[in-house]
Design a protein around this motif. Structure first.
Motif, PDB file in Angstrom:
ATOM      1  N   ILE A 245      36.664 -27.282  80.843  1.00 40.27           N
ATOM      2  CA  ILE A 245      36.257 -27.895  79.571  1.00 40.27           C
ATOM      3  C   ILE A 245      35.357 -26.908  78.843  1.00 40.27           C
ATOM      4  O   ILE A 245      34.423 -26.360  79.426  1.00 40.27           O
ATOM      5  N   THR A 246      35.641 -26.677  77.593  1.00 44.61           N
ATOM      6  CA  THR A 246      34.884 -25.705  76.808  1.00 44.61           C
ATOM      7  C   THR A 246      33.898 -26.418  75.888  1.00 44.61           C
ATOM      8  O   THR A 246      34.275 -27.283  75.098  1.00 44.61           O
ATOM      9  N   ALA A 247      32.634 -26.039  75.977  1.00 46.64           N
ATOM     10  CA  ALA A 247      31.599 -26.638  75.130  1.00 46.64           C
ATOM     11  C   ALA A 247      31.633 -26.013  73.745  1.00 46.64           C
ATOM     12  O   ALA A 247      31.856 -24.807  73.605  1.00 46.64           O
ATOM     13  N   PRO A 248      31.410 -26.801  72.710  1.00 41.14           N
ATOM     14  CA  PRO A 248      31.445 -26.275  71.339  1.00 41.14           C
ATOM     15  C   PRO A 248      30.111 -25.674  70.909  1.00 41.14           C
ATOM     16  O   PRO A 248      29.093 -25.833  71.590  1.00 41.14           O
ATOM     17  N   THR A 249      30.145 -24.994  69.775  1.00 44.11           N
ATOM     18  CA  THR A 249      28.915 -24.595  69.085  1.00 44.11           C
ATOM     19  C   THR A 249      28.630 -25.646  68.012  1.00 44.11           C
ATOM     20  O   THR A 249      29.543 -26.080  67.320  1.00 44.11           O
ATOM     21  N   ALA A 250      27.374 -26.044  67.878  1.00 49.55           N
ATOM     22  CA  ALA A 250      27.031 -27.104  66.928  1.00 49.55           C
ATOM     23  C   ALA A 250      26.255 -26.547  65.741  1.00 49.55           C
ATOM     24  O   ALA A 250      25.540 -25.553  65.858  1.00 49.55           O
ATOM     25  N   THR A 251      26.413 -27.191  64.623  1.00 53.91           N
ATOM     26  CA  THR A 251      25.603 -26.892  63.435  1.00 53.91           C
ATOM     27  C   THR A 251      24.951 -28.182  62.964  1.00 53.91           C
ATOM     28  O   THR A 251      25.463 -29.285  63.198  1.00 53.91           O
ATOM     29  N   LEU A 252      23.800 -28.023  62.289  1.00 57.30           N
ATOM     30  CA  LEU A 252      23.032 -29.180  61.847  1.00 57.30           C
ATOM     31  C   LEU A 252      23.239 -29.438  60.363  1.00 57.30           C
ATOM     32  O   LEU A 252      23.678 -28.563  59.615  1.00 57.30           O
TER      33      LEU A 252
ATOM     34  N   GLY B  72      18.378 -30.707  59.058  1.00 58.86           N
ATOM     35  CA  GLY B  72      18.131 -30.283  60.428  1.00 58.86           C
ATOM     36  C   GLY B  72      17.793 -31.398  61.385  1.00 58.86           C
ATOM     37  O   GLY B  72      17.334 -31.157  62.503  1.00 58.86           O
ATOM     38  N   HIS B  73      18.024 -32.647  60.976  1.00 59.55           N
ATOM     39  CA  HIS B  73      17.648 -33.787  61.821  1.00 59.55           C
ATOM     40  C   HIS B  73      18.800 -34.317  62.665  1.00 59.55           C
ATOM     41  O   HIS B  73      18.589 -35.128  63.562  1.00 59.55           O
TER      42      HIS B  73
ATOM     43  N   ASP C  51      31.367 -32.827  61.920  1.00 59.01           N
ATOM     44  CA  ASP C  51      32.344 -32.112  62.746  1.00 59.01           C
ATOM     45  C   ASP C  51      31.750 -31.778  64.117  1.00 59.01           C
ATOM     46  O   ASP C  51      32.409 -31.947  65.153  1.00 59.01           O
ATOM     47  N   SER C  52      30.500 -31.302  64.130  1.00 60.01           N
ATOM     48  CA  SER C  52      29.851 -30.959  65.403  1.00 60.01           C
ATOM     49  C   SER C  52      29.666 -32.194  66.276  1.00 60.01           C
ATOM     50  O   SER C  52      29.875 -32.144  67.494  1.00 60.01           O
ATOM     51  N   ALA C  53      29.264 -33.304  65.646  1.00 67.04           N
ATOM     52  CA  ALA C  53      29.056 -34.536  66.409  1.00 67.04           C
ATOM     53  C   ALA C  53      30.346 -34.978  67.091  1.00 67.04           C
ATOM     54  O   ALA C  53      30.335 -35.411  68.253  1.00 67.04           O
ATOM     55  N   LYS C  54      31.473 -34.849  66.372  1.00 72.92           N
ATOM     56  CA  LYS C  54      32.763 -35.222  66.956  1.00 72.92           C
ATOM     57  C   LYS C  54      33.131 -34.298  68.117  1.00 72.92           C
ATOM     58  O   LYS C  54      33.614 -34.747  69.163  1.00 72.92           O
ATOM     59  N   LYS C  55      32.888 -32.996  67.946  1.00 73.69           N
ATOM     60  CA  LYS C  55      33.223 -32.041  69.003  1.00 73.69           C
ATOM     61  C   LYS C  55      32.365 -32.263  70.253  1.00 73.69           C
ATOM     62  O   LYS C  55      32.862 -32.186  71.382  1.00 73.69           O
ATOM     63  N   ILE C  56      31.073 -32.552  70.058  1.00 74.18           N
ATOM     64  CA  ILE C  56      30.184 -32.790  71.202  1.00 74.18           C
ATOM     65  C   ILE C  56      30.590 -34.071  71.932  1.00 74.18           C
ATOM     66  O   ILE C  56      30.625 -34.111  73.173  1.00 74.18           O
ATOM     67  N   ALA C  57      30.914 -35.113  71.156  1.00 75.10           N
ATOM     68  CA  ALA C  57      31.348 -36.373  71.771  1.00 75.10           C
ATOM     69  C   ALA C  57      32.626 -36.174  72.566  1.00 75.10           C
ATOM     70  O   ALA C  57      32.781 -36.706  73.679  1.00 75.10           O
ATOM     71  N   ALA C  58      33.557 -35.385  72.006  1.00 84.09           N
ATOM     72  CA  ALA C  58      34.813 -35.120  72.716  1.00 84.09           C
ATOM     73  C   ALA C  58      34.568 -34.308  73.985  1.00 84.09           C
ATOM     74  O   ALA C  58      35.176 -34.574  75.040  1.00 84.09           O
ATOM     75  N   PHE C  59      33.648 -33.337  73.895  1.00 81.55           N
ATOM     76  CA  PHE C  59      33.314 -32.533  75.076  1.00 81.55           C
ATOM     77  C   PHE C  59      32.719 -33.410  76.179  1.00 81.55           C
ATOM     78  O   PHE C  59      33.094 -33.303  77.354  1.00 81.55           O
ATOM     79  N   LYS C  60      31.787 -34.282  75.807  1.00 79.57           N
ATOM     80  CA  LYS C  60      31.163 -35.153  76.805  1.00 79.57           C
ATOM     81  C   LYS C  60      32.189 -36.098  77.436  1.00 79.57           C
ATOM     82  O   LYS C  60      32.137 -36.357  78.642  1.00 79.57           O
ATOM     83  N   LYS C  61      33.133 -36.578  76.622  1.00 84.30           N
ATOM     84  CA  LYS C  61      34.167 -37.466  77.154  1.00 84.30           C
ATOM     85  C   LYS C  61      35.063 -36.708  78.122  1.00 84.30           C
ATOM     86  O   LYS C  61      35.399 -37.206  79.211  1.00 84.30           O
ATOM     87  N   ASP C  62      35.471 -35.491  77.730  1.00 86.81           N
ATOM     88  CA  ASP C  62      36.315 -34.678  78.618  1.00 86.81           C
ATOM     89  C   ASP C  62      35.589 -34.360  79.919  1.00 86.81           C
ATOM     90  O   ASP C  62      36.199 -34.373  80.999  1.00 86.81           O
ATOM     91  N   LEU C  63      34.293 -34.070  79.812  1.00 85.80           N
ATOM     92  CA  LEU C  63      33.505 -33.779  81.007  1.00 85.80           C
ATOM     93  C   LEU C  63      33.426 -35.010  81.913  1.00 85.80           C
ATOM     94  O   LEU C  63      33.625 -34.907  83.135  1.00 85.80           O
ATOM     95  N   ALA C  64      33.174 -36.166  81.317  1.00 86.86           N
ATOM     96  CA  ALA C  64      33.090 -37.398  82.105  1.00 86.86           C
ATOM     97  C   ALA C  64      34.426 -37.713  82.773  1.00 86.86           C
ATOM     98  O   ALA C  64      34.470 -38.110  83.945  1.00 86.86           O
ATOM     99  N   ASP C  65      35.516 -37.500  82.042  1.00 84.59           N
ATOM    100  CA  ASP C  65      36.850 -37.763  82.604  1.00 84.59           C
ATOM    101  C   ASP C  65      37.145 -36.807  83.756  1.00 84.59           C
ATOM    102  O   ASP C  65      37.701 -37.217  84.786  1.00 84.59           O
ATOM    103  N   ALA C  66      36.769 -35.532  83.577  1.00 84.96           N
ATOM    104  CA  ALA C  66      37.011 -34.544  84.622  1.00 84.96           C
ATOM    105  C   ALA C  66      36.193 -34.854  85.877  1.00 84.96           C
ATOM    106  O   ALA C  66      36.691 -34.740  87.011  1.00 84.96           O
ATOM    107  N   MET C  67      34.939 -35.251  85.683  1.00 90.32           N
ATOM    108  CA  MET C  67      34.100 -35.591  86.833  1.00 90.32           C
ATOM    109  C   MET C  67      34.624 -36.830  87.539  1.00 90.32           C
ATOM    110  O   MET C  67      34.635 -36.892  88.773  1.00 90.32           O
ATOM    111  N   LYS C  68      35.082 -37.806  86.755  1.00 91.86           N
ATOM    112  CA  LYS C  68      35.630 -39.018  87.363  1.00 91.86           C
ATOM    113  C   LYS C  68      36.888 -38.707  88.153  1.00 91.86           C
ATOM    114  O   LYS C  68      37.074 -39.199  89.278  1.00 91.86           O
ATOM    115  N   ALA C  69      37.741 -37.855  87.594  1.00 91.75           N
ATOM    116  CA  ALA C  69      38.983 -37.478  88.280  1.00 91.75           C
ATOM    117  C   ALA C  69      38.708 -36.705  89.565  1.00 91.75           C
ATOM    118  O   ALA C  69      39.471 -36.790  90.536  1.00 91.75           O
TER     119      ALA C  69
END
Length: 548
Positions: free
Chosen positions: A398-405, A409-410, A415-433
């Motif tokens: 699973i590849t982690a994204p680069t985020a922008t604010l 800056g708060h 786009d970054s929020a969606k990529k981070i959420a997708a990364f966390k979901k993929d990570l959780a799925d991989a760990m569960k598997a």
């Protein structure tokens, strides 16, 4: 033991049990308190911030030792007792009625930390007074046995706090307890305060202090005598680095870090974790008296040094065994599907900050580490190309994204929020598997083995802590005893020991290995072991009345 001696021990011990009960409530409820008072932070930062607020009480304990130690050496042990317990009890009660972050915002966290500081100051004056008071009542040759009852009070206070928390949790249910029921154990402390004050008002002054006062030999400047004269300061430093620093980390590893480790890393149900720790404490607590009594016969030093040595040699295997017993699915997954993070270390920030938010981490390395820490994952970091954050879970990548604010800056941009959420979901799925459980399966927890391991950790605590009060009393003359013994005790326990959960969890968050935090107590215990063996003298045959 005469009736008067029994009364002295009972009164000192019971009051101290109540005081430790107050202090431990916060530690036991750190996770809930983080959510109530540090709502503006993300979950990982909430927990670290709550531990840091817990640690704030420990940081000021040496200052309490100076303030109340001076009073105890100048005006007496008894009245200093009353002041410390009043401050402690009232501060704890106020936590029970304190508005949360959702009601008054950041002011809630500020007030909470202020109350923790008051608790720490009070506790800084409590222990030295109790140990000195009992030791000065004890007959020669029995100081280890008598003062060991004071040593049980910390464990009994923790045990009492766990019982009250468990009873409230069971009666109200987890949801209600998390919402407002957590306040009840704090509010109950007002009853304990009333009992403690009544008990301490019935106590007489220490005979050693009375004798010294009648002879006009009380110290006019205990601080300068204790720390301004090298002959006394040298003993203070040896007591700190050759005894109590190592004792402090062994104590907090066995009684606190083990509980946090079960709940936050191994994901054991909080109620079950509290019960197992409480049973282990119940098994281990009598050994405070056993080792205190034994120290009257064979000496204080051999027992304390043996406890430090055992801790250094066995912490890693014991905590790994704890993982296998408490969460066997996690242990199996770690063995069969190791997690690695391939990244450029130069682009990795410090993960253990208590005030960090998710938006403070924008590089692939930081986003990956943050997600892994929030999942309590055990992983290894390997060097990779700049700008990469590749997590491998077994054969899954699973590849982690680069985020922008956003402009302010708060928060992350959409786009970054969606990529981070997708990364966390993929990570959780991989760990569960790969077999990584989201929490420990209650049906698979080997409860007897977990309790046995925890009891061994508590046994180490009793070895280093049972004889320590008598030894500290015997190291210093009567006129400056309260001040001199209190400062090294509270630096060793308040700073080296009290900061252990925060430091160890920050080390784990930064390194990725769930056992990495054990290097802190092992390192401090090893240093104390060497200094203690080489430079600290045995004290069991010292005549504490003959020394001025």
């Amino acid at each position: 033991m005469t009736a008067e001696e029994k009364k002295v021990i009972f009164a000192s011990s019971l009051g101290t049990v109540f005081e430790w009960y107050d202090f431990y409530l916060y530690g036991s409820l750190a996770a809930i308190i983080g959510k109530q008072f540090f709502t503006g932070l993300d979950p990982t930062a909430q927990f670290i911030a709550s531990l840091m607020a817990f640690a704030a009480g420990f940081i000021v304990r040496p200052f309490g030792a100076l303030v109340f130690g001076r009073l105890g050496d100048m005006i007496g042990r008894k009245y200093t007792f009353l002041v410390t317990i009043l401050i402690m009890g009232l501060s704890t009660f106020i936590v029970g009625v304190l508005p949360t972050y959702d009601t008054i915002g950041p002011a809630a966290a500020v007030i909470l930390v202020g109350l923790r500081l008051l608790q720490g100051l009070a506790l800084g004056g409590e222990y030295g007074g109790a140990a000195t008071y009992v030791a000065e009542h004890a007959p020669h040759g029995k100081r280890g046995a008598y003062t060991s009852w004071i040593q049980t009070t910390a464990t009994l206070g923790l045990f009492l706090s766990l019982i009250v928390i468990l009873g409230t949790r069971t009666a109200l249910g987890e949801t209600t307890f998390a919402a407002w029921g957590w306040r009840i154990p704090f509010l109950v402390s007002i009853l304990l305060l009333a009992i403690s004050v009544w008990i301490r008002l019935s106590m007489n002054e220490s005979p050693a202090f009375q004798k010294m006062k009648s002879e006009g030999k009380t110290s006019k400047a205990p601080l300068s005598e204790s720390f301004g004269q090298w002959k006394n300061l040298k003993v203070v430093l040896l007591a700190l680095f050759g005894l109590v620093a190592g004792q402090g980390v062994v104590w907090y590893t066995g009684q606190f870090y083990s509980l946090f480790f079960l709940q936050s890393v191994l994901k054991v149900d909080p109620a079950a974790a509290n019960i197992m720790v409480a049973v282990a404490l119940l098994i281990g607590t009598p050994f405070f008296v056993v080792f205190g009594t034994l120290s009257d016969k064979i000496g204080r030093k051999p027992i304390i040094m043996a406890g430090l040595l055992l801790a250094c040699l066995t912490y890693f295997p014991l905590f790994k065994a704890l993982t296998s017993a408490a969460n066997p699915d996690l242990a199996r997954a770690q063995a069969t599907a190791q997690i690695t993070l391939e990244t450029d270390p130069a682009q990795c920030s410090f993960q253990g900050s208590p005030v960090a938010r998710d938006v403070d981490f924008t590089t692939p390395c930081d986003i990956a580490k943050r997600a892994l820490a929030q999942a309590a994952a055990n992983y290894e970091t390997v060097n990779g190309a700049a700008g990469t954050g590749i997590v491998k879970v077994g054969d899954k990548v699973i590849t982690a994204p680069t985020a922008t604010l956003t402009a302010g800056g708060h928060k992350f941009d959409e786009d970054s929020a969606k990529k981070i959420a997708a990364f966390k979901k993929d990570l959780a799925d991989a760990m569960k598997a790969a077999g990584y459980p989201p929490k420990a399966d209650p049906a698979k927890v080997n409860t007897p083995l977990v309790i046995a391991i925890l009891a061994v950790l508590v046994l180490y605590v009793t070895m280093v802590y049972g004889p320590i009060a008598a030894m500290l009393v015997e190291l210093f003359p009567t006129r400056i005893r309260y001040t001199s013994m209190s400062l090294p005790y509270h630096i060793g326990n308040g700073w080296f020991g009290g900061l252990l959960p925060s430091i160890s969890f920050a080390m784990v968050a930064q390194n990725g290995n769930i056992y990495h935090g054990l290097w802190y107590p092992i390192g401090i215990a090893a240093i104390t072991l060497v200094i203690g063996l080489l430079f600290v003298r045995e004290t069991k045959d010292v005549d504490i009345y003959a020394r001025d």
